[in-house]
Motif scaffolding. Structure first.
Motif, PDB file in Angstrom:
ATOM      1  N   ASP A  67      -5.453 -20.450 -39.995  1.00  0.00           N
ATOM      2  CA  ASP A  67      -5.819 -21.596 -39.249  1.00  0.00           C
ATOM      3  C   ASP A  67      -4.598 -21.746 -38.219  1.00  0.00           C
ATOM      4  OD1 ASP A  67      -6.205 -24.120 -38.655  1.00  0.00           O
ATOM      5  OD2 ASP A  67      -7.351 -24.124 -41.161  1.00  0.00           O
ATOM      6  N   ASP A  68      -5.351 -22.516 -37.575  1.00  0.00           N
ATOM      7  CA  ASP A  68      -3.737 -23.056 -36.450  1.00  0.00           C
ATOM      8  C   ASP A  68      -3.573 -23.795 -37.265  1.00  0.00           C
ATOM      9  OD1 ASP A  68      -3.677 -20.470 -35.512  1.00  0.00           O
ATOM     10  OD2 ASP A  68      -4.432 -20.740 -33.620  1.00  0.00           O
ATOM     11  N   ALA A  69      -4.093 -25.057 -37.790  1.00  0.00           N
ATOM     12  CA  ALA A  69      -3.530 -26.511 -37.874  1.00  0.00           C
ATOM     13  C   ALA A  69      -1.911 -26.683 -37.794  1.00  0.00           C
ATOM     14  CB  ALA A  69      -4.408 -27.132 -39.250  1.00  0.00           C
TER      15      ALA A  69
ATOM     16  N   SER B 108       0.548 -24.638 -30.490  1.00  0.00           N
ATOM     17  CA  SER B 108       0.108 -23.312 -29.654  1.00  0.00           C
ATOM     18  C   SER B 108       0.190 -21.973 -30.404  1.00  0.00           C
ATOM     19  CB  SER B 108       0.090 -23.191 -27.694  1.00  0.00           C
ATOM     20  OG  SER B 108       2.263 -22.769 -28.671  1.00  0.00           O
ATOM     21  N   ALA B 109      -0.311 -21.013 -29.856  1.00  0.00           N
ATOM     22  CA  ALA B 109       0.046 -19.606 -30.450  1.00  0.00           C
ATOM     23  C   ALA B 109       1.435 -19.253 -30.123  1.00  0.00           C
ATOM     24  CB  ALA B 109      -1.026 -19.030 -29.370  1.00  0.00           C
ATOM     25  N   GLY B 110       2.913 -19.008 -31.645  1.00  0.00           N
ATOM     26  CA  GLY B 110       3.239 -18.296 -31.251  1.00  0.00           C
ATOM     27  C   GLY B 110       4.284 -19.917 -31.880  1.00  0.00           C
ATOM     28  N   PHE B 111       4.125 -20.458 -32.204  1.00  0.00           N
ATOM     29  CA  PHE B 111       4.956 -21.424 -32.909  1.00  0.00           C
ATOM     30  C   PHE B 111       4.275 -21.918 -34.536  1.00  0.00           C
ATOM     31  CE2 PHE B 111       5.924 -26.215 -34.461  1.00  0.00           C
ATOM     32  CZ  PHE B 111       7.280 -26.273 -34.222  1.00  0.00           C
ATOM     33  N   GLU B 112       5.636 -21.871 -34.658  1.00  0.00           N
ATOM     34  CA  GLU B 112       5.235 -22.149 -36.884  1.00  0.00           C
ATOM     35  C   GLU B 112       7.126 -22.685 -36.899  1.00  0.00           C
ATOM     36  OE1 GLU B 112       4.511 -21.663 -39.875  1.00  0.00           O
ATOM     37  OE2 GLU B 112       3.916 -20.027 -38.802  1.00  0.00           O
TER      38      GLU B 112
ATOM     39  N   VAL C 142       9.115 -27.989 -30.979  1.00  0.00           N
ATOM     40  CA  VAL C 142       8.876 -29.570 -31.579  1.00  0.00           C
ATOM     41  C   VAL C 142       7.775 -30.549 -31.216  1.00  0.00           C
ATOM     42  CG1 VAL C 142      10.002 -30.544 -34.171  1.00  0.00           C
ATOM     43  CG2 VAL C 142      10.683 -28.359 -32.999  1.00  0.00           C
ATOM     44  N   GLN C 143       8.672 -31.021 -30.689  1.00  0.00           N
ATOM     45  CA  GLN C 143       7.485 -32.613 -30.417  1.00  0.00           C
ATOM     46  C   GLN C 143       5.946 -31.965 -29.601  1.00  0.00           C
ATOM     47  OE1 GLN C 143       9.354 -35.486 -30.352  1.00  0.00           O
ATOM     48  NE2 GLN C 143      10.162 -33.957 -31.863  1.00  0.00           N
ATOM     49  N   ALA C 144       5.872 -31.224 -29.090  1.00  0.00           N
ATOM     50  CA  ALA C 144       4.083 -31.359 -29.117  1.00  0.00           C
ATOM     51  C   ALA C 144       3.675 -31.206 -30.051  1.00  0.00           C
ATOM     52  CB  ALA C 144       4.584 -29.765 -27.428  1.00  0.00           C
ATOM     53  N   ALA C 145       4.154 -30.221 -30.883  1.00  0.00           N
ATOM     54  CA  ALA C 145       3.219 -30.232 -32.265  1.00  0.00           C
ATOM     55  C   ALA C 145       3.180 -30.968 -33.581  1.00  0.00           C
ATOM     56  CB  ALA C 145       4.158 -28.878 -33.147  1.00  0.00           C
TER      57      ALA C 145
END
Length: 160
Positions: free
Chosen positions: A5-7, A11-15, A35-38
């Motif tokens: 789940d990408d919650a 975006s793809a690749g951000f952890e 980080v700010q976008a997430a």
């Protein structure tokens, strides 16, 4: 982590950086922007799901380690990190699960002799302030040898 789940991702690749492994990939402005976008995505989900951004959304309640770590990193608090042998190489927060569902543990950890234990009280108070503004309740405890840590859970919505 393909297929999950990408919650917890912007975006793809951000952890998120939980402080339990190596330092997150990317650094400087690129990491800060991710980080700010997430974090903005998290607040948007809160507004859509809760009609408020002051309480954790349901998906945060299901993934509290990621949600708490993202909140701390977005506030500019540095995560701890380990090298490939599991040795602590950076001082900062470390977020992990507990035996209790929905409750996470936040510690202030660093390399041996780096003074993390001495800084823990003040640094954890900063974490409490950040998390409290975002609808998380954090209580401080002392573990073995007097080491301080927080137990963090989502605040309950007001009744009525």
């Amino acid at each position: 982590m393909a297929g999950e789940d990408d919650a917890g991702r912007a975006s793809a690749g951000f952890e998120v950086a939980t402080g339990t492994g190596s330092l997150p990939e990317g650094s400087g402005r690129g990491r800060e922007a991710a980080v700010q976008a997430a974090f903005e995505g998290l607040l948007q989900i809160r507004r859509l799901m809760n009609t408020s951004d002051r309480l954790p959304a349901e998906w945060e309640r299901r993934q509290p380690v990621r949600a708490v770590a993202l909140a701390l990193e977005a506030a500019g608090i540095s995560p701890s990190a380990t090298d490939s042998q599991g040795r602590r190489v950076a001082t900062g927060y470390c977020v992990g699960a507990t035996d209790q569902a929905g409750i996470v543990r936040v510690e202030w950890l660093g390399p041996p002799g780096g003074g993390a234990a001495y800084a823990a009280q003040d640094e954890l108070r900063g974490c409490v302030a950040v998390l409290g503004q975002l609808g998380w309740e954090a209580l401080e405890y002392r573990g073995p040898r007097g080491r301080r840590y927080l137990e963090v859970e989502p605040a309950s919505p007001p009744l009525g």
